[in-house]
Motif scaffolding. Sequence first.
Motif, PDB file in Angstrom:
ATOM      1  N   LYS A  86      40.777  33.535  64.389  1.00 39.00           N
ATOM      2  CA  LYS A  86      40.610  34.976  64.221  1.00 39.00           C
ATOM      3  C   LYS A  86      39.732  35.496  65.357  1.00 39.00           C
ATOM      4  N   LEU A  87      40.080  36.646  65.888  1.00 36.71           N
ATOM      5  CA  LEU A  87      39.280  37.328  66.894  1.00 36.71           C
ATOM      6  C   LEU A  87      38.795  38.622  66.289  1.00 36.71           C
ATOM      7  N   ASP A  88      37.495  38.871  66.399  1.00 37.33           N
ATOM      8  CA  ASP A  88      36.971  40.138  65.932  1.00 37.33           C
ATOM      9  C   ASP A  88      35.756  40.542  66.743  1.00 37.33           C
ATOM     10  N   ALA A  89      35.241  41.707  66.423  1.00 37.15           N
ATOM     11  CA  ALA A  89      34.061  42.254  67.090  1.00 37.15           C
ATOM     12  C   ALA A  89      33.220  42.924  66.010  1.00 37.15           C
ATOM     13  N   VAL A  90      32.038  43.365  66.363  1.00 36.88           N
ATOM     14  CA  VAL A  90      31.100  43.894  65.380  1.00 36.88           C
ATOM     15  C   VAL A  90      31.686  45.060  64.588  1.00 36.88           C
ATOM     16  N   HIS A  91      32.275  46.034  65.252  1.00 39.19           N
ATOM     17  CA  HIS A  91      32.781  47.207  64.542  1.00 39.19           C
ATOM     18  C   HIS A  91      34.308  47.244  64.461  1.00 39.19           C
ATOM     19  N   ILE A  92      34.960  46.148  64.819  1.00 40.65           N
ATOM     20  CA  ILE A  92      36.404  46.022  64.668  1.00 40.65           C
ATOM     21  C   ILE A  92      36.607  44.785  63.812  1.00 40.65           C
TER      22      ILE A  92
END
Length: 126
Positions: A86-92
């Motif tokens: 999984k790829l994510d970011a703080v606000h996504i």
Amino acid sequence: MTEIIHWTARHPIQNSLIFIHDDGNYDLPEIDGIGRHWATPTCIAVSCSPGCDADTIIEIGGPSDVRQSEHQIFDGWLNTPSRRIKLDAVHIETIGELAVLCTMTRLRIWTDGHQDSEFVSIGVSQ
């Protein structure tokens, strides 16, 4: 071995960090702000362009299918017991997901060489 699906996304990334991790339990690395990436056995954080400056182009696929540069910042293994990355970011919450065949997945990551890289290319192999 099945073919790794290739995809590209463009996002403004607040906090300038992308997290690449197993879809199940994972341990976040300690981010000291000095390097271009930080890693634990189940999660890799990669610095990228601040969302207020520009979108970051994120590409994932087989190593021969993604943009490579002379700035390979990571070549190692990610524990993937769930067999999903999984790829994510703080606000996504989720940038993207990828099914993998094995519980250990080799990742190679390229950037433009800067801490605020405009692209992050992730080569995935078993």
